[in-house]
Design a protein around this motif. Sequence first.
Motif, PDB file in Angstrom:
ATOM      1  N   UNK A  67      30.588  83.829  42.525  1.00  0.00           N
ATOM      2  CA  UNK A  67      30.498  84.322  40.985  1.00  0.00           C
ATOM      3  C   UNK A  67      29.945  85.676  40.715  1.00  0.00           C
ATOM      4  N   UNK A  68      29.188  86.074  41.425  1.00  0.00           N
ATOM      5  CA  UNK A  68      28.749  87.538  41.124  1.00  0.00           C
ATOM      6  C   UNK A  68      29.640  88.582  41.461  1.00  0.00           C
ATOM      7  N   UNK A  69      30.583  88.415  42.554  1.00  0.00           N
ATOM      8  CA  UNK A  69      31.518  89.445  43.022  1.00  0.00           C
ATOM      9  C   UNK A  69      32.741  89.207  41.990  1.00  0.00           C
ATOM     10  N   UNK A  70      33.145  87.968  41.405  1.00  0.00           N
ATOM     11  CA  UNK A  70      34.050  87.960  40.363  1.00  0.00           C
ATOM     12  C   UNK A  70      33.643  88.775  39.189  1.00  0.00           C
ATOM     13  N   UNK A  71      32.242  88.565  38.853  1.00  0.00           N
ATOM     14  CA  UNK A  71      32.020  89.326  37.544  1.00  0.00           C
ATOM     15  C   UNK A  71      31.868  90.721  37.840  1.00  0.00           C
ATOM     16  N   UNK A  72      31.469  91.229  38.917  1.00  0.00           N
ATOM     17  CA  UNK A  72      31.761  92.843  39.128  1.00  0.00           C
ATOM     18  C   UNK A  72      32.967  93.052  39.167  1.00  0.00           C
ATOM     19  N   UNK A  73      34.018  92.270  39.479  1.00  0.00           N
ATOM     20  CA  UNK A  73      35.546  92.551  39.243  1.00  0.00           C
ATOM     21  C   UNK A  73      35.916  92.659  37.929  1.00  0.00           C
ATOM     22  N   UNK A  74      35.562  91.711  37.193  1.00  0.00           N
ATOM     23  CA  UNK A  74      36.071  92.038  35.617  1.00  0.00           C
ATOM     24  C   UNK A  74      35.077  92.883  34.900  1.00  0.00           C
ATOM     25  N   UNK A  75      33.843  93.167  35.264  1.00  0.00           N
ATOM     26  CA  UNK A  75      33.307  94.371  34.677  1.00  0.00           C
ATOM     27  C   UNK A  75      33.976  95.706  35.090  1.00  0.00           C
ATOM     28  N   UNK A  76      34.622  95.966  36.276  1.00  0.00           N
ATOM     29  CA  UNK A  76      35.281  97.260  36.857  1.00  0.00           C
ATOM     30  C   UNK A  76      36.645  97.259  35.822  1.00  0.00           C
ATOM     31  N   UNK A  77      37.117  96.129  35.785  1.00  0.00           N
ATOM     32  CA  UNK A  77      38.761  96.264  35.429  1.00  0.00           C
ATOM     33  C   UNK A  77      38.401  96.178  33.852  1.00  0.00           C
ATOM     34  N   UNK A  78      37.479  96.097  33.171  1.00  0.00           N
ATOM     35  CA  UNK A  78      37.169  95.978  31.663  1.00  0.00           C
ATOM     36  C   UNK A  78      36.821  97.676  31.429  1.00  0.00           C
ATOM     37  N   UNK A  79      35.837  98.079  32.210  1.00  0.00           N
ATOM     38  CA  UNK A  79      35.132  99.228  32.093  1.00  0.00           C
ATOM     39  C   UNK A  79      35.990 100.459  32.312  1.00  0.00           C
ATOM     40  N   UNK A  80      36.746 100.595  33.037  1.00  0.00           N
ATOM     41  CA  UNK A  80      37.763 101.189  33.793  1.00  0.00           C
ATOM     42  C   UNK A  80      38.807 101.624  32.543  1.00  0.00           C
ATOM     43  N   UNK A  81      39.240 100.756  31.717  1.00  0.00           N
ATOM     44  CA  UNK A  81      40.114 100.827  30.546  1.00  0.00           C
ATOM     45  C   UNK A  81      39.297 101.702  29.544  1.00  0.00           C
ATOM     46  N   UNK A  82      38.050 101.527  29.300  1.00  0.00           N
ATOM     47  CA  UNK A  82      37.375 101.969  28.202  1.00  0.00           C
ATOM     48  C   UNK A  82      36.559 103.459  28.188  1.00  0.00           C
ATOM     49  N   UNK A  83      36.637 103.829  29.561  1.00  0.00           N
ATOM     50  CA  UNK A  83      36.370 105.172  30.065  1.00  0.00           C
ATOM     51  C   UNK A  83      37.074 106.124  29.035  1.00  0.00           C
ATOM     52  N   UNK A  87      28.693  94.280  52.635  1.00  0.00           N
ATOM     53  CA  UNK A  87      28.569  93.090  51.928  1.00  0.00           C
ATOM     54  C   UNK A  87      29.913  91.996  52.206  1.00  0.00           C
ATOM     55  N   UNK A  88      29.264  90.689  52.079  1.00  0.00           N
ATOM     56  CA  UNK A  88      30.428  89.610  52.298  1.00  0.00           C
ATOM     57  C   UNK A  88      31.120  89.431  51.097  1.00  0.00           C
ATOM     58  N   UNK A  89      32.047  90.511  50.775  1.00  0.00           N
ATOM     59  CA  UNK A  89      32.757  90.570  49.598  1.00  0.00           C
ATOM     60  C   UNK A  89      33.800  89.533  49.397  1.00  0.00           C
ATOM     61  N   UNK A  90      33.720  88.611  48.368  1.00  0.00           N
ATOM     62  CA  UNK A  90      34.513  87.466  48.204  1.00  0.00           C
ATOM     63  C   UNK A  90      34.752  86.965  46.788  1.00  0.00           C
TER      64      UNK A  90
END
Lengths: 306, 302
Positions: free
Chosen positions: B160-176, B152-155
Amino acid sequence: MVEKTPILDFLTYAFLMLGILIVGFPIIYSLIAATLPLDEVSRVPMPLIPGDQFMVNIKEAWSRGDLGTQITNSIIMASGITLGKITVSMIGAFSIVYFDYKFRKIAFASVFCTLMLPVEVRILPTYEMAANVLSPLQVVWEFLRLDGIVSWFTQNDFSLTLNWSLLDSYTGLILPLVASATCTFLFRQFFLTVPEELCEAAKIDGASPMTFFRKILFPLSKTNIAALVVIEFVYGYNQYLWPLLVTTNPKMTTAVIGLQNLIPQADDLPEWNIALGAALLVMLPPVLVVLFMQRWFVKGLIEKEK
Amino acid sequence: MRPFFAMIKRSHFKSRSLPYLLILPQAVVTLTFFYWPAIQGMIQSFLLSDPFGRKSRFVWFYNYIELFSDPLYLKSILITFVFSLATAAVSISLGLFIAAMANRALRATALVRTMLIWPYAVAPAISGIMWLFLLHPSYGIVAIGVKNWLGVDWNPVLYGSDAMVMIVMASAWKEVSYNFVFFMAGMQAIPKSLIEAAAIDGAGPFRRFWTITVPLLSPTFFFLMVMNIIYAFFETFGIIHTVTQGGPGGSTNTLVYKVYQDGFVGLNLGSSSAQSVVLMLLIILITFLQFRFVEKKVQYSG
């Protein structure tokens, strides 16, 4: 569990370890990064063997980010919010549950409604309020045209400007976050389960309301208080939006916000070792509180949401 | 049973002034920092002001009409829903999975809990910084893995979609860990006799999980859904501010972040207030739904 399933048990533990590893990975990785010198942390991929630069990086982060001041600010803010919330809501709940008076229902209903208004949805007006806490009085004053009345009485031109700003102060960081419907609600629920006989006995013995509160209700509430201390300390310490708005002076900023300045931007040296070292230091106080008071915390978290 | 707001102890005190004195601090703080600002916000949302707030004019619903005909705002609504549903889905499923494993591994429950609970105490902004590093396009180990293995050409700085994945990961991790604690408590509240009866009838571990544990956990599940969505809506401001600042190109500009952007950076007071009122209505709706549909069903045995 019920039957013997050796393979499944093995898989259970394996997946559990994997789960813990996934949850712990960001921290472990940050911890390794914080021990490396700059040239190793910016190598691709970063080595996974810890280096020996941990103390050097931490010291650099501490002085560059002014973490001493900022962590102190955060702890003051978190403790103030915790203490304030618990005191205010405990005596409030005591008033609502143990006294019969005219405005009791209205008082509780109006506190209960604030359950729905986190600071995030009323950012701008709350900020304006903090910039001048006396503005409601000013509005009332102007509405009643008291300037004119005073001028008429004293035969002089008179105008009153009320101004008390909470910006860049501990009061401003703490006070607007002190009102809490959740805490009041929790104490109310708990007080309602306290046996009626205790209060009857206290009254027969001639105890005043405050003696009853101090000698009976407060000791009974200790577990609840311990749980709330953890929850509210974490809440207060990790606040972001409110301190961002209320403080402009770097000496008053909280640690979580100050970290922003240490993140390497596109044109900077990629000093992630220092940024992550600082992040680990800053997260330490609330993590320690949660780990040491885990038993009360878990109980309280589940009770709170019931 | 007496009405909700009127409940009082049968044995209570009589005093003329003391109860007022005790409720006074709460009343003062609530009036000053909740009701007054909320009313001010509502008034402001009907006004059109210059950026310095000196002159203003009453414009009825102009701010609201502008808001809902602004494609950026509609996009922000969509972004917020995608973001919160994704965050809730990731953190709830991970929390459930780990809790199911931990519930089987009866030996080490306390240790496992200790090792899983502490991300709850990590500030959202700090979670953001760590994930920013893990997913950094040139240094992040996860980003490098994604690039090399998945091609994947991750940047996230550009896409925008990569940035969304990034904030979802950061938010979900904390809430697990939050979800884990509740699922764990829910599972331990399920009567052992129920599980044993099913085992005697020949149901294996998986069958028992899907036909007994999961249905009995449904109240917990709904409750966590609501709490996770509220979390994603309102408490992730710190993550977005440290990680993406709403970018690239507004692709992570959630509703709460937009209120801040328009009000404090753009100084568009009327629009920002109207947005706050919309958010207020939204959270009132969520709270109402929670009390109406979720609170009633919280029963484990019966």
